[in-house]
Write an enzyme that holds these catalytic residues in place. Structure first.
Site, mmCIF file in Angstrom:
data_model
loop_
_atom_site.group_PDB
_atom_site.id
_atom_site.type_symbol
_atom_site.label_atom_id
_atom_site.label_comp_id
_atom_site.label_asym_id
_atom_site.label_seq_id
_atom_site.Cartn_x
_atom_site.Cartn_y
_atom_site.Cartn_z
ATOM 1 N N ARG A 227 0.840 -1.191 0.000
ATOM 2 C CA ARG A 227 0.000 0.000 0.000
ATOM 3 C C ARG A 227 0.882 1.250 0.000
ATOM 4 N NH1 ARG A 227 -3.405 -2.693 -1.612
ATOM 5 N NH2 ARG A 227 -5.469 -3.166 -0.761
ATOM 6 N N HIS A 275 -0.777 0.189 -9.769
ATOM 7 C CA HIS A 275 -1.526 -0.753 -8.899
ATOM 8 C C HIS A 275 -2.053 -1.954 -9.704
ATOM 9 C CE1 HIS A 275 -3.904 -0.986 -4.888
ATOM 10 N NE2 HIS A 275 -3.704 -2.202 -5.386
#
Ligand code: NDP
Ligand code: OXD
Length: 312
Positions: A227, A275
Site C-alpha cells: 500500500r 496498482h
C-alpha cells in the site's frame, strides 16, 4: 435459497464483469448494483471495494461483507464499520500467482541491473555489467503471509537467499524468519532487495521510511507492492538521490491515481506501475462469494475473515 439481497458496491468498476459470474453461480440471488436500488433492510451480503466511510453501516440485516481486495485497510479504517458483520477478504491462488509474477519480475529487474542496462542502451553504449549470482542476493519480504510466502516459494526456486518478517513467528524451510519489532533491524540488515507485502495498519503505516532505508545494505532496492501508506515518498527519494538505495519499484501510492506532477514518475531510479501487481480475478472471486453464501445458508461461518483488532 439465499435470504436477502447482495449489494455490489465498488465505484468505478464495471459491475457486469463481476455480477454476471455471480448470476450464473446463484441465479436465484437478488443482486443490486447501486446504493439507490437497495432498500437498506433488503441487503444481507455486500461485495465492496473502498466503500465510502459510513456506507456499510446503513444495512441492519447485513450478514457478511466481501472485500474485493486482499488488503482491507480501506474498509477496516472506517470507524463506523459494523464490527459484528464478518469481513471476508480475497485469498486466492490466481491473486498469489499474479503477485508472485510481479515480485519475481522486479526482483530480477534490480538484481540483473536492468535499469542501468536500459540507460546504456539509450546511449548506444556497449558495456557489460556483471550481475551477482542469485544465491548471493538476499531478498527480504516484509509481511510473510499468503502473498509473501507464495512469492518466496518462487524466488527460492531461482536460488535467491530469502528471509521473511512477520508479526508472529514462522518456520518455513529454507527461509530465514524474523518477527516483531526486535526482529526488524536484523531482518533489514540482510535484505539486498526488500519487498513490502504488509497489510496497511496503524503499526505498519510509514514503515518504509528514512530509518528503515538506512538499515538496509548500501545499494539495496525496494519493491513496494502493498500500500502507498507504507512509504514515506520523500524519504525514498532522498535515499535514492544519496546513492544509499539503488532503485525502487512502486505499484501503490499515497494518492491513486498517482498525480501527474508527482516526482516519482520521472525519477531515473524508480519504476512506477499503476496498482497492477495482482488483480482480483472476477470469476474466481465470485466463486468464493457464491461458495460462502451457500455455506452461510447451511449455517456455516464465512472464511478468510479479517481480525478487526489486528486490522488485517
Ligand atoms: P496476509 O494477511 O496473508 O499477510 C500479512 C503479513 O504481514 C503476515 O505475515 C503478518 O504477520 C504480517 N504483518 C502484519 N502486521 C505486521 C506487523 N505489525 N509487523 C510484522 N508483520 C506484520 O496478507 P496478504 O499476504 O494476503 O496481503 C498482503 C498485502 O498485499 C495486502 O494487505 C494488500 O495491502 C497488498 N496487496 C496488494 C496488491 C497489489 O496489486 N498491489 C494486491 C493484493 C494485495 P502474521 O503472519 O504473523 O500475522
Ligand atoms: C488488493 C489490491 O488488496 O488489489 O487485493 O490491492
Amino acid at each position: 435459497m439465499p435470504q436477502g439481497a447482495l449489494l455490489f458496491q465498488a465505484t468505478g468498476y464495471r459491475h457486469e464483469i463481476w455480477t454476471d459470474h455471480l448470476r450464473r453461480l446463484i441465479p436465484e440471488l437478488d443482486i443490486r448494483v447501486a446504493e439507490e436500488e437497495a432498500a437498506p433492510d433488503d441487503i444481507a451480503y455486500c461485495v465492496a471495494w473502498r466503500p465510502k466511510p459510513g456506507a456499510l453501516k446503513r444495512y441492519p440485516n447485513l450478514k457478511v461483507v466481501f472485500s474485493m481486495g486482499a488488503g482491507v485497510d480501506g474498509i477496516v479504517a472506517d470507524p463506523t464499520y459494523p464490527r459484528h458483520v464478518p469481513l471476508s477478504r480475497v485469498v486466492d491462488d490466481t491473486l498469489s500467482q499474479g503477485m508472485t509474477e510481479y515480485v519475481v519480475l522486479h526482483t530480477l529487474y534490480w538484481h540483473r541491473r536492468m535499469s542501468d542496462l536500459a540507460s546504456l542502451q539509450k546511449l548506444h553504449k556497449w558495456r557489460q555489467i556483471a550481475a551477482p549470482r542469485a544465491d548471493s542476493v538476499r531478498v527480504g519480504i516484509l509481511g510473510f503471509g499468503v502473498l509473501g510466502q507464495a512469492a518466496a516459494t518462487a524466488l527460492r526456486a531461482l536460488n535467491y537467499r530469502l528471509s521473511g518478517w512477520s508479526a508472529t513467528p514462522k518456520h518455513v524451510e529454507g527461509v530465514g524468519t524474523f518477527h516483531g519489532e526486535s526482529g526488524l533491524v536484523p531482518f533489514l540488515a540482510e535484505a539486498d532487495i526488500l519487498v513490502c507485502l504488509l497489510p496497511l495498519t496503524p503499526a505498519t503505516r510509514g514503515i518504509l521510511n528514512a530509518k528503515t532505508f538506512a538499515q538496509l545494505p548500501k545499494g539495496a532496492a525496494v519493491i513496494n507492492c502493498a500500500r502507498g501508506g507504507h512509504l514515506i515518498e520523500e524519504d525514498l527519494i532522498a535515499a535514492l538521490d544519496s546513492g544509499h538505495l539503488a532503485g525502487a519499484t512502486l505499484d501503490v501510492f499515497q494518492t491513486e491515481p498517482l498525480p501527474e506532477a508527482s516526482p516519482l514518475w520521472a525519477h531515473p531510479k524508480i519504476v512506477v506501475t499503476p496498482h497492477v501487481a495482482a488483480m482480483t480475478d472476477p470469476a474466481s472471486f465470485m466463486r468464493h462469494v457464491a461458495d460462502t453464501i451457500r455455506r452461510m445458508d447451511r449455517g456455516l461461518p464465512p472464511e478468510n475473515l479479517v481480525d478487526f483488532d489486528r486490522g488485517y
